[in-house]
Design a protein around this motif. Structure first.
Motif, PDB file in Angstrom:
ATOM      1  N   LYS A 212     -19.350  -5.511  -0.025  1.00  0.00           N
ATOM      2  CA  LYS A 212     -18.406  -6.148  -0.943  1.00  0.00           C
ATOM      3  C   LYS A 212     -17.815  -5.199  -1.985  1.00  0.00           C
ATOM      4  O   LYS A 212     -17.117  -5.636  -2.900  1.00  0.00           O
ATOM      5  CB  LYS A 212     -19.107  -7.296  -1.682  1.00  0.00           C
ATOM      6  N   ASN A 214     -15.364  -3.012  -2.359  1.00  0.00           N
ATOM      7  CA  ASN A 214     -13.931  -3.023  -2.664  1.00  0.00           C
ATOM      8  C   ASN A 214     -13.504  -4.328  -3.331  1.00  0.00           C
ATOM      9  O   ASN A 214     -12.714  -4.333  -4.290  1.00  0.00           O
ATOM     10  CB  ASN A 214     -13.116  -2.777  -1.395  1.00  0.00           C
ATOM     11  N   ASP A 215     -14.006  -5.444  -2.820  1.00  0.00           N
ATOM     12  CA  ASP A 215     -13.673  -6.744  -3.412  1.00  0.00           C
ATOM     13  C   ASP A 215     -14.190  -6.850  -4.834  1.00  0.00           C
ATOM     14  O   ASP A 215     -13.502  -7.374  -5.724  1.00  0.00           O
ATOM     15  CB  ASP A 215     -14.251  -7.874  -2.562  1.00  0.00           C
ATOM     16  N   LEU A 216     -15.417  -6.367  -5.065  1.00  0.00           N
ATOM     17  CA  LEU A 216     -15.998  -6.414  -6.414  1.00  0.00           C
ATOM     18  C   LEU A 216     -15.197  -5.554  -7.388  1.00  0.00           C
ATOM     19  O   LEU A 216     -14.982  -5.935  -8.545  1.00  0.00           O
ATOM     20  CB  LEU A 216     -17.460  -5.940  -6.366  1.00  0.00           C
ATOM     21  N   LEU A 218     -11.991  -4.875  -7.292  1.00  0.00           N
ATOM     22  CA  LEU A 218     -10.755  -5.584  -7.629  1.00  0.00           C
ATOM     23  C   LEU A 218     -11.012  -6.708  -8.630  1.00  0.00           C
ATOM     24  O   LEU A 218     -10.222  -6.917  -9.563  1.00  0.00           O
ATOM     25  CB  LEU A 218     -10.108  -6.133  -6.361  1.00  0.00           C
ATOM     26  N   LEU A 219     -12.117  -7.434  -8.450  1.00  0.00           N
ATOM     27  CA  LEU A 219     -12.452  -8.529  -9.366  1.00  0.00           C
ATOM     28  C   LEU A 219     -12.699  -8.010 -10.780  1.00  0.00           C
ATOM     29  O   LEU A 219     -12.206  -8.577 -11.764  1.00  0.00           O
ATOM     30  CB  LEU A 219     -13.699  -9.267  -8.861  1.00  0.00           C
ATOM     31  N   GLU A 247     -17.177 -16.024  -7.296  1.00  0.00           N
ATOM     32  CA  GLU A 247     -16.353 -14.867  -7.660  1.00  0.00           C
ATOM     33  C   GLU A 247     -15.687 -15.003  -9.024  1.00  0.00           C
ATOM     34  O   GLU A 247     -14.591 -14.493  -9.249  1.00  0.00           O
ATOM     35  CB  GLU A 247     -15.309 -14.583  -6.567  1.00  0.00           C
TER      36      GLU A 247
END
Length: 333
Positions: A212, A214-216, A218-219, A247
């Motif tokens: 995760k 990359n997603d983290l 961005l968040l 999220e």
């Protein structure tokens, strides 16, 4: 570092601005008499008398038969002097009880900057989970880490003029037993730019973070830009963020840049170099089991560290004891 930068990181200063994106918290100003009780180490370890009969430790069962041999006749000359009576803070206890109930019956406590994480071992549950004023007083009285708040908060300030803040505050934070340590991150801000993010609990490898990452990133970047950058007044600081299962990002804490704040998977000079190189945010996680940092015990949410029976840490300590006994047996054989 300046005093004003340290002051902004006190929870009673930043929480009102970030209440909507933080853990639910109620804050009480502490009377000076309670602060002196915490600082005073000249006498025995005494817990305050509870006006609600909610003692943090079990009471000793009174057995007159055991005491017959120790009775001293009045005026015998061997009679021991009576010690000072234990302290009591009835008004504070009643206010705290009301707050704990409004937060669901359980909280973890902290002072202006710090939580008594080093004294979790003394609680009956092995965590910072508290359900009464007496349990809070026990953790605070047994803690060495709170000495920072009480006596040394400004030691690293270039313009140091204070030895302690004018007032101390008790923050009662709602206890969430479901929070996961792999989802808290320390974020580093230099010149109001997010330049680095580190896994907060660096003593463990979490495979899910690889999936995760990359997603983290961005968040956290979006959260910083939308909620933190314009609201927090310091140019250089760190903040700890927690990402929920759905999220949402929550602010857990703010800390000054440098000094007593741990850089975790970075070094402070590395962060300065990253800042000078460009605008990219460097996100560091423990990427395999060989990269853990066993010397940095910063389990997170740090204040929720669970060492009670049946927990992962409890099993770890049991396994360590068994291994020690095995090695001792082999050495003896």
């Amino acid at each position: 570092m300046k005093e004003e930068e340290v002051n902004r990181c006190q929870i009673q200063e930043w929480y009102p601005k970030f209440k909507s994106v933080s853990i639910k918290t109620l804050i009480h100003q502490l009377p000076e008499s309670f602060i002196q009780y915490l600082i005073d180490d000249s006498g025995p370890f005494l817990l305050p008398v509870s006006v609600l009969n909610e003692d943090a430790l079990p009471n000793r069962i009174h057995n007159p038969d055991e005491e017959e041999d120790f009775q001293v006749l009045e005026g015998s000359g061997d009679e021991a002097e009576e010690g000072s009576p234990p302290p009591s803070f009835p008004e504070l206890e009643l206010k705290i009880k009301e707050s704990i109930e409004s937060l669901g019956g359980a909280v973890f406590p902290k002072l202006n900057w710090s939580a008594p994480k080093d004294s979790a071992w003394i609680s009956t549950a092995g965590t910072l989970r508290c359900t009464s004023f007496s349990e809070i007083a026990l953790l605070f009285r047994a803690s060495d880490s709170l000495v920072h708040d009480l006596c040394h908060a400004y030691d690293s300030c270039q313009d140091k003029s204070l030895t302690r803040p004018q007032n101390f505050f008790l923050a009662l934070r709602k206890w969430y037993p479901s929070l996961q340590p792999d989802m808290e991150f320390r974020c580093f801000v230099r010149d109001q730019k997010l330049i680095g993010i580190s896994q907060r609990e660096v003593t463990t490898f979490y495979p899910v973070l690889l999936e995760k990452k990359n997603d983290l990133l961005l968040l956290i970047k979006a959260f910083f830009n939308n909620y933190v950058r314009a609201k927090f007044e310091s140019k250089n600081y760190t903040f700890d963020a927690y990402i929920t299962k759905d999220e949402r990002v929550k602010v857990v804490d703010f800390n000054p840049w440098g000094a007593f704040t741990l850089p975790l998977l970075f070094a402070w000079d590395e962060l300065d170099h990253i800042h000078s190189e460009g605008d990219d945010v460097e996100f560091r996680i423990v990427e395999d089991r060989c990269a853990v940092r066993p010397g940095l015990k910063t389990a997170v949410p740090f204040d929720y560290l669970d060492t009670s029976t049946g927990s992962g840490w409890d099993q770890f300590l049991r396994n360590a004891d068994e291994e020690l006994r095995r090695q001792s047996t082999e050495a003896g054989g």
